[in-house]
Design an enzyme around this catalytic site. Sequence first.
Site, PDB file in Angstrom:
ATOM      1  N   HIS A 187      -5.951  93.452  53.488  1.00  0.00           N
ATOM      2  CA  HIS A 187      -6.103  94.596  54.383  1.00  0.00           C
ATOM      3  C   HIS A 187      -6.696  94.233  55.733  1.00  0.00           C
ATOM      4  CE1 HIS A 187      -6.701  98.821  55.301  1.00  0.00           C
ATOM      5  NE2 HIS A 187      -8.001  98.644  55.461  1.00  0.00           N
TER       6      HIS A 187
ATOM      7  N   ALA B 293      -7.994  97.975  70.540  1.00  0.00           N
ATOM      8  CA  ALA B 293      -8.829  97.017  71.286  1.00  0.00           C
ATOM      9  C   ALA B 293      -8.258  96.788  72.680  1.00  0.00           C
ATOM     10  CB  ALA B 293      -8.924  95.709  70.504  1.00  0.00           C
TER      11      ALA B 293
ATOM     12  N   GLN C 208      -6.139 105.161  58.349  1.00  0.00           N
ATOM     13  CA  GLN C 208      -6.115 106.447  57.645  1.00  0.00           C
ATOM     14  C   GLN C 208      -7.480 107.116  57.657  1.00  0.00           C
ATOM     15  OE1 GLN C 208      -4.535 106.100  53.676  1.00  0.00           O
ATOM     16  NE2 GLN C 208      -2.494 105.545  54.358  1.00  0.00           N
ATOM     17  N   GLY C 209      -8.473 106.451  57.027  1.00  0.00           N
ATOM     18  CA  GLY C 209      -9.783 107.071  56.752  1.00  0.00           C
ATOM     19  C   GLY C 209     -10.451 107.627  57.987  1.00  0.00           C
ATOM     20  N   GLY C 210     -10.578 106.796  59.055  1.00  0.00           N
ATOM     21  CA  GLY C 210     -11.168 107.288  60.291  1.00  0.00           C
ATOM     22  C   GLY C 210     -12.134 106.315  60.944  1.00  0.00           C
TER      23      GLY C 210
ATOM     24  N   ARG D  34     -16.032  97.565  49.212  1.00  0.00           N
ATOM     25  CA  ARG D  34     -14.682  97.123  48.856  1.00  0.00           C
ATOM     26  C   ARG D  34     -14.591  95.835  48.063  1.00  0.00           C
ATOM     27  NH1 ARG D  34     -11.494  98.647  54.246  1.00  0.00           N
ATOM     28  NH2 ARG D  34     -11.782 100.839  53.799  1.00  0.00           N
TER      29      ARG D  34
ATOM     30  N   LYS E  20       4.058  92.866  71.195  1.00  0.00           N
ATOM     31  CA  LYS E  20       5.166  91.992  70.773  1.00  0.00           C
ATOM     32  C   LYS E  20       6.403  92.773  70.353  1.00  0.00           C
ATOM     33  CE  LYS E  20       4.264  89.819  66.562  1.00  0.00           C
ATOM     34  NZ  LYS E  20       3.381  89.129  65.602  1.00  0.00           N
TER      35      LYS E  20
ATOM     36  N   LEU F 282     -12.380 100.340  63.779  1.00  0.00           N
ATOM     37  CA  LEU F 282     -11.984 101.078  64.988  1.00  0.00           C
ATOM     38  C   LEU F 282     -13.199 101.207  65.912  1.00  0.00           C
ATOM     39  CD1 LEU F 282      -9.857 103.829  63.165  1.00  0.00           C
ATOM     40  CD2 LEU F 282      -8.959 101.927  64.519  1.00  0.00           C
TER      41      LEU F 282
ATOM     42  N   HIS G 112      -8.003  95.548  50.225  1.00  0.00           N
ATOM     43  CA  HIS G 112      -8.297  96.964  49.990  1.00  0.00           C
ATOM     44  C   HIS G 112      -8.012  97.235  48.515  1.00  0.00           C
ATOM     45  CE1 HIS G 112      -8.409 101.295  50.268  1.00  0.00           C
ATOM     46  NE2 HIS G 112      -8.766 101.212  51.545  1.00  0.00           N
TER      47      HIS G 112
ATOM     48  N   GLU H 163     -16.706 107.143  52.728  1.00  0.00           N
ATOM     49  CA  GLU H 163     -15.939 106.027  52.144  1.00  0.00           C
ATOM     50  C   GLU H 163     -16.900 105.067  51.471  1.00  0.00           C
ATOM     51  OE1 GLU H 163     -12.840 104.327  54.696  1.00  0.00           O
ATOM     52  OE2 GLU H 163     -12.801 106.209  55.783  1.00  0.00           O
TER      53      GLU H 163
ATOM     54  N   ARG I 226     -16.480  93.714  55.605  1.00  0.00           N
ATOM     55  CA  ARG I 226     -16.550  94.846  56.546  1.00  0.00           C
ATOM     56  C   ARG I 226     -16.787  96.168  55.823  1.00  0.00           C
ATOM     57  NH1 ARG I 226     -12.486  98.626  58.641  1.00  0.00           N
ATOM     58  NH2 ARG I 226     -11.082  97.677  57.131  1.00  0.00           N
TER      59      ARG I 226
HETATM   60  P1  FAD Z   1      -3.817  96.151  66.415  1.00  0.00           P
HETATM   61  O1  FAD Z   1      -3.990  97.600  66.386  1.00  0.00           O
HETATM   62  O2  FAD Z   1      -3.162  95.517  65.248  1.00  0.00           O
HETATM   63  O3  FAD Z   1      -2.968  95.771  67.717  1.00  0.00           O
HETATM   64  C1  FAD Z   1      -2.480  94.462  67.882  1.00  0.00           C
HETATM   65  C2  FAD Z   1      -1.591  94.433  69.098  1.00  0.00           C
HETATM   66  O4  FAD Z   1      -1.359  93.079  69.448  1.00  0.00           O
HETATM   67  C3  FAD Z   1      -0.210  95.050  68.910  1.00  0.00           C
HETATM   68  O5  FAD Z   1       0.119  95.761  70.074  1.00  0.00           O
HETATM   69  C4  FAD Z   1       0.709  93.842  68.788  1.00  0.00           C
HETATM   70  O6  FAD Z   1       2.024  94.054  69.243  1.00  0.00           O
HETATM   71  C5  FAD Z   1       0.006  92.875  69.707  1.00  0.00           C
HETATM   72  N1  FAD Z   1       0.320  91.466  69.446  1.00  0.00           N
HETATM   73  C6  FAD Z   1       0.026  90.737  68.340  1.00  0.00           C
HETATM   74  N2  FAD Z   1       0.481  89.477  68.502  1.00  0.00           N
HETATM   75  C7  FAD Z   1       1.055  89.422  69.717  1.00  0.00           C
HETATM   76  C8  FAD Z   1       1.717  88.403  70.439  1.00  0.00           C
HETATM   77  N3  FAD Z   1       1.891  87.166  69.955  1.00  0.00           N
HETATM   78  N4  FAD Z   1       2.201  88.706  71.666  1.00  0.00           N
HETATM   79  C9  FAD Z   1       2.079  89.944  72.192  1.00  0.00           C
HETATM   80  N5  FAD Z   1       1.451  90.947  71.544  1.00  0.00           N
HETATM   81  C10 FAD Z   1       0.941  90.685  70.322  1.00  0.00           C
HETATM   82  N6  FAD Z   1     -10.054 100.652  60.323  1.00  0.00           N
HETATM   83  C11 FAD Z   1     -10.957 101.651  60.462  1.00  0.00           C
HETATM   84  O7  FAD Z   1     -11.973 101.478  61.155  1.00  0.00           O
HETATM   85  N7  FAD Z   1     -10.731 102.860  59.870  1.00  0.00           N
HETATM   86  C12 FAD Z   1      -9.634 103.113  59.107  1.00  0.00           C
HETATM   87  O8  FAD Z   1      -9.467 104.219  58.607  1.00  0.00           O
HETATM   88  C13 FAD Z   1      -8.697 102.072  58.921  1.00  0.00           C
HETATM   89  N8  FAD Z   1      -7.604 102.252  58.144  1.00  0.00           N
HETATM   90  C14 FAD Z   1      -6.658 101.270  58.079  1.00  0.00           C
HETATM   91  C15 FAD Z   1      -5.497 101.494  57.352  1.00  0.00           C
HETATM   92  C16 FAD Z   1      -4.495 100.542  57.341  1.00  0.00           C
HETATM   93  C17 FAD Z   1      -3.248 100.793  56.545  1.00  0.00           C
HETATM   94  C18 FAD Z   1      -4.663  99.338  58.052  1.00  0.00           C
HETATM   95  C19 FAD Z   1      -3.586  98.302  58.067  1.00  0.00           C
HETATM   96  C20 FAD Z   1      -5.839  99.087  58.742  1.00  0.00           C
HETATM   97  C21 FAD Z   1      -6.844 100.044  58.767  1.00  0.00           C
HETATM   98  N9  FAD Z   1      -8.022  99.834  59.460  1.00  0.00           N
HETATM   99  C22 FAD Z   1      -8.937 100.845  59.585  1.00  0.00           C
HETATM  100  C23 FAD Z   1      -8.222  98.624  60.257  1.00  0.00           C
HETATM  101  C24 FAD Z   1      -7.909  98.934  61.730  1.00  0.00           C
HETATM  102  O9  FAD Z   1      -6.815  99.812  61.802  1.00  0.00           O
HETATM  103  C25 FAD Z   1      -7.581  97.682  62.502  1.00  0.00           C
HETATM  104  O10 FAD Z   1      -8.526  96.680  62.247  1.00  0.00           O
HETATM  105  C26 FAD Z   1      -7.587  97.969  63.999  1.00  0.00           C
HETATM  106  O11 FAD Z   1      -6.736  99.043  64.281  1.00  0.00           O
HETATM  107  C27 FAD Z   1      -7.152  96.736  64.765  1.00  0.00           C
HETATM  108  O12 FAD Z   1      -6.984  97.082  66.112  1.00  0.00           O
HETATM  109  P2  FAD Z   1      -6.611  95.957  67.161  1.00  0.00           P
HETATM  110  O13 FAD Z   1      -6.455  96.648  68.452  1.00  0.00           O
HETATM  111  O14 FAD Z   1      -7.565  94.840  67.049  1.00  0.00           O
HETATM  112  O15 FAD Z   1      -5.188  95.392  66.645  1.00  0.00           O
HETATM  113  C1  SIN Z   2      -9.049 103.554  54.351  1.00  0.00           C
HETATM  114  O1  SIN Z   2      -8.704 104.637  54.830  1.00  0.00           O
HETATM  115  O2  SIN Z   2      -9.285 103.367  53.163  1.00  0.00           O
HETATM  116  C2  SIN Z   2      -9.141 102.381  55.265  1.00  0.00           C
HETATM  117  C3  SIN Z   2     -10.414 102.405  55.973  1.00  0.00           C
HETATM  118  C4  SIN Z   2     -10.717 101.084  56.601  1.00  0.00           C
HETATM  119  O3  SIN Z   2     -10.015 100.098  56.384  1.00  0.00           O
HETATM  120  O4  SIN Z   2     -11.719 101.001  57.325  1.00  0.00           O
END
Ligand code: FAD
Ligand code: SIN
Length: 534
Positions: A354, A14, A48-50, A293, A36, A395, A245, A117, A389
């Site tokens: 999750h 994001a 993982q999934g995509g 889910r 952080k 993503l 999850h 999925e 969700r």
């Molecule tokens: P993040 O990627 O978590 O980034 C957060 C950022 O904020 C980090 O840089 C962190 O350091 C920073 N931050 C947080 N707090 C602070 C603070 N106080 N001060 C400064 N910096 C801070 N989604 C899908 O669509 N497809 C998938 O296949 C999928 N698989 C997943 C598998 C796993 C194991 C997990 C855990 C999640 C998965 N998800 C998936 C969900 C998805 O990965 C996340 O929802 C998404 O990546 C979140 O992105 P983001 O940029 O919002 O946050």
């Molecule tokens: C997964 O690969 O099962 C995670 C996918 C997701 O959280 O969207």
Amino acid sequence: MQKTDVLIIGAGIAGLTTAIKLAERRKDLDITVFTKTIKQESNTKYAQGGVAAVWNHEIDSYDKHIGDTLDAGDGLCDPEVVSFVVKEGPERVQDIIDWGARFDKSIESNQYDLGREGGHSENRILHFKDITGWEIQRTLSDRVALLENIKIHEHYFAIDLITQHHLGQNITRLRDDIRCYGAYALNTKSGNIETFLSKVTVLATGGSGQVYRNTTNPVIATGDGIAMMYRAKGRIANMEFVQFHPTALYNPAGENPSFLISEAVRGFGAILRRVNGEQFMEGYDARKSLAPRDIVARAIDSEMKKSGEDFVYLDCTHLDREAFMEHFPNIYEKCKDVGINVFQDYIPVTPACHYICGGIKVDYKGRSSIKQLYACGECTSSGLHGANRLASNSLLEAMVYGHRIHANILEEIENYKIDNKIPEWDATGTTQPKELVLLTQSQRELKEIMSSYVGIVRSNVRLKRALDRLYLLYAETERLYQSSVISPQLCELRNLITIAYLISRSAAMRTESRGLHFTTDYTYKNNFIEETLM
Ligand code: FAD
Ligand code: SIN
């Protein structure tokens, strides 16, 4: 005191999508990004999934992806948001491909190999092996490195948003003219608290999974952005919808985070089984192991309660070896490391926290209820996910909103100035806490409360018990916070307590079972409530 045009808190998909888009369009803008810990660590890295997107129009359509998203969201999605995210999705995926992201292609057709999925009616998930998030984080970090007007600050922990409160004004949740002037951040290397003033700020702080004992989220996922927003008196919505999850690897030794066995493995044909080897999902949903889910996680929870075991099994033994190794090399290796041969043994799996579907309430342009403050990604409640969700839509949401936010910032930024009257952080009267172990114990206690009383199945009595106990932890931690030198551990504990309160309170306000919120006290969709706004 440091000044920047745009302050972005978070360096996952994001935050970095927003930063790259802004930096490429306006070379004159100075963009500061906090992370952080190190820049590679985020929820994004673990995906993982995509990414779900309508790619092959011969078999798929926007209407089908929209329908699947609405169906999973169980009546609480904003249909307008679902429609634009799905329709703009492919273009945003193309952006990241243009920046260098690799997604797997079928050798025969040279077309993208689209995975499936839970809850998806078609194959539409673009992926890179079973480490799609790693590939995305790598691509974004490489792209940022080429852009001179983005400064990444590693080890900068944002503590609080700066608003009129810091100018001595009384701020309440009823005010609609709250403004954000930047943030205070702890430089965790020097121990100093620094003031960052900005024209606009973007919260992109990711998830909150660490509020539960078992979670797939890394240890950084402590809900800091949502907690900061709540303290700044901004609007938060739908926090009761916590996604568990269904299939995290069960590790009796305990592991933080829990390792995920991707839903794509079930999309590939893996089958859920009871500990005695019987299949059970047909008793819960016609889509069996590939139901959305919430349904699968509740089914597993119910089977575990009946058997008294802490896991069920995922059976991959019948799957094609070569193809499995090609698609899921990381999962194969992890299982091997803990003594499981996926082609001979069933994999023990258990649900783990999750994803948080609620969060900072944003409009169609990613604007929060506080002026000059946007929010993007997992820390938001945009209306896309509703009560649950759909897999791989997260993503996608971050990319679509990152784009929309950059466009709105470019339209609006000239209207804002940096406010020079903001005071520096005041740490007078604080001392080093004597026993840091108390923080660790409080965090453990918090996770126990949430896992025992605010998990997959809830009730009024359990929620009341959770709220009573959370209050004690809150009061104790606030006393410590007022008198202590700030540390990341203390800030994270404080933020997690806020998240736990918001989840429990929102759950108590919803007098029905819906989507991810299931309570034994109310029937399914008893009493339609649009949103639980806090
Ligand atoms: P993040 O990627 O978590 O980034 C957060 C950022 O904020 C980090 O840089 C962190 O350091 C920073 N931050 C947080 N707090 C602070 C603070 N106080 N001060 C400064 N910096 C801070 N989604 C899908 O669509 N497809 C998938 O296949 C999928 N698989 C997943 C598998 C796993 C194991 C997990 C855990 C999640 C998965 N998800 C998936 C969900 C998805 O990965 C996340 O929802 C998404 O990546 C979140 O992105 P983001 O940029 O919002 O946050
Ligand atoms: C997964 O690969 O099962 C995670 C996918 C997701 O959280 O969207």
